[in-house]
Design a protein around this motif. Structure first.
Motif, PDB file in Angstrom:
ATOM      1  N   CYS A 280      -2.188   5.986  -6.183  1.00  0.00           N
ATOM      2  CA  CYS A 280      -2.357   7.378  -5.765  1.00  0.00           C
ATOM      3  C   CYS A 280      -2.914   8.180  -6.940  1.00  0.00           C
ATOM      4  CB  CYS A 280      -1.008   7.933  -5.322  1.00  0.00           C
ATOM      5  SG  CYS A 280      -1.009   9.704  -5.158  1.00  0.00           S
TER       6      CYS A 280
ATOM      7  N   CYS B 267       0.001  10.958  -8.439  1.00  0.00           N
ATOM      8  CA  CYS B 267       1.216  10.569  -9.154  1.00  0.00           C
ATOM      9  C   CYS B 267       1.068   9.221  -9.871  1.00  0.00           C
ATOM     10  CB  CYS B 267       2.398  10.521  -8.185  1.00  0.00           C
ATOM     11  SG  CYS B 267       2.205   9.254  -6.921  1.00  0.00           S
TER      12      CYS B 267
ATOM     13  N   HIS C  33       2.225   7.141   1.933  1.00  0.00           N
ATOM     14  CA  HIS C  33       2.366   7.727   0.595  1.00  0.00           C
ATOM     15  C   HIS C  33       1.587   9.038   0.503  1.00  0.00           C
ATOM     16  CE1 HIS C  33       3.027   7.867  -3.744  1.00  0.00           C
ATOM     17  NE2 HIS C  33       1.813   8.422  -3.768  1.00  0.00           N
TER      18      HIS C  33
ATOM     19  N   CYS D 194       4.489  10.729  -1.501  1.00  0.00           N
ATOM     20  CA  CYS D 194       4.010  11.198  -2.806  1.00  0.00           C
ATOM     21  C   CYS D 194       4.787  12.475  -3.203  1.00  0.00           C
ATOM     22  CB  CYS D 194       2.510  11.501  -2.718  1.00  0.00           C
ATOM     23  SG  CYS D 194       1.838  12.075  -4.266  1.00  0.00           S
ATOM     24  N   PRO D 195       5.227  12.609  -4.464  1.00  0.00           N
ATOM     25  CA  PRO D 195       5.962  13.815  -4.876  1.00  0.00           C
ATOM     26  C   PRO D 195       5.201  15.101  -4.537  1.00  0.00           C
ATOM     27  CG  PRO D 195       5.998  12.182  -6.626  1.00  0.00           C
ATOM     28  CD  PRO D 195       5.131  11.632  -5.552  1.00  0.00           C
TER      29      PRO D 195
END
Ligand SMILES: [Zn+2]
Length: 394
Positions: free
Chosen positions: A350, A353, A362, A367-368
């Protein structure tokens, strides 16, 4: 190839590739495509040839279609052969010279000479021989291979439901070939293609399907046994609003009489009209077979139960609905999807991140960065703990 055509046009417009000007005309020719054969024509020059190789590499990365440079030839007109070789080598192409063969026809030869026409004539002759032979073979197959029985049997053999015979030529052979595949997904060709009855001269009364879902032979087996001419036409049995039977013996038993009355009720209301019987496709309103109508049926039947339940929301733009649909089908161009299609990337991680491989789940949820977005959306809409794990639960 349409993509390459557009790429070449853009490259010519921007002057990246210089085509050849046609004499006494303002237009330029830069490329000719036939099926998967491509011929590029341009001004002689190292930069022009290198730019062409670059365009072809870009085309390969974008489409996944590799150009086989080993099979490609570079040819210069009015240029020393040594120069052609020196430019062809770095590209991995073979140098070539006139005359060369394009689609089996010699190009650049002096066509005023008889000897240059010989290979063309031979090629056409061999093609014609093959087609004539295969046409004769297929015709033999169609009529049973024996011309002497043709006259006797053509009356009904030529009019049987075509897609039941495996040795048929041409398009009907192809249709019969996919019959089994279509049956696997619940499409019966007999339901897709049916007979529209006109005068009844071309349709067999007992053996063809023309009224109801089955043949009359299957629906009324006792009556079929009593029939004297099993291959009779509809017009032999129905005439002027009346039935014209030809039994071996009169129906007498209870079962025969019962079946006889059901048969009469089933067919005597049928009106024949003065036009020929014809095959129609039941998938389209005009009765003509369209490939896309069958394609729609196949797609519809291939869909998983979960895929059908996607709710199309009119409150948001159309492209958002399409995006959600593609996400649910896992068809977004994520790093994993691109790698799976053979496109080489610097990294499959990704880009935000760099913690995991970028797939749909994701990119949109795990994903954060995506989690943060969902958190803000939750605050905004007053929904606490708005989190998803994958597109299915979305
Ligand atoms: Zn990430």
């Amino acid at each position: 190839m349409e993509g390459l055509n557009i790429a070449m046009k853009v490259a010519c417009d921007k002057g990246i590739f210089k085509g050849k000007k046609i004499p006494n005309n303002d237009s330029y020719v830069s490329h000719l495509f036939y099926a998967d054969d491509a011929l590029f024509v341009g001004e002689w020059g190292e930069e022009n040839i290198k730019n062409l190789a670059r365009i072809l590499r870009c085309f390969h990365v974008a489409s996944g279609l590799r150009v086989n440079f080993k099979k490609s030839r570079v040819l210069g007109i009015g240029v020393e052969h040594q120069e052609v070789t020196s430019l062809a080598e770095p590209l991995g192409c073979e140098p070539s010279r006139l005359p060369f063969s394009y689609l089996g026809v010699p190009m650049g030869a002096n066509m005023k000479l008889k000897c240059h026409w010989t290979p063309v004539i031979e090629k056409f002759q061999s093609r014609l021989n093959v087609s004539l032979r295969s046409w004769k073979e297929q015709e033999g197959d169609f009529y049973g291979g024996d011309r002497s029985i043709e006259k006797k049997s053509i009356g009904y053999r030529g009019k049987r439901p075509y897609f039941q015979k495996k040795t048929l030529p041409g398009v009907w052979n192809n249709i019969a070939g996919v019959r089994g595949e279509l049956e696997k997904i619940g499409i019966d060709l007999n339901d897709v293609i049916s007979k529209k009855i006109g005068s009844g001269d071309d349709t067999m009364f007992w053996l063809d399907r023309w009224t109801g879902g089955n043949t009359l032979k299957t629906s009324f087996p006792d009556m079929y046994k009593l029939e004297r001419h099993k291959h009779c036409k509809i017009s032999d049995r129905l005439y002027d609003g009346r039935c014209n039977w030809n039994w071996k013996e009169i129906p007498t038993t209870m079962e025969q009489v019962r079946e006889f009355h059901m048969l009469i009720n089933g067919v005597n209301m049928f009106q024949l009209v003065a036009q020929s019987d014809r095959w129609v496709c039941n998938l389209s309103s005009d009765g003509v077979f369209h490939v896309n109508a069958l394609r729609t049926q196949i797609d519809w039947r291939n869909m998983m139960p979960g895929e059908v339940s996607l709710k199309w929301t009119h409150e948001v733009p159309l492209k958002l609905n399409c995006f959600i649909w593609r996400a649910k089908l896992d068809r977004l161009p994520t790093a994993r999807a691109l790698t799976r299609r053979g496109i080489q990337l610097m990294s499959a991680l990704c880009p935000y991140c760099e913690l995991e491989e970028e797939d749909t789940a994701h990119a949109l949820f795990r994903c954060p960065l995506a989690s943060k977005v969902w958190e803000y959306v939750g605050h905004w809409c007053n929904i606490p703990h708005l989190q998803f794990q994958n597109a299915e639960k979305w």
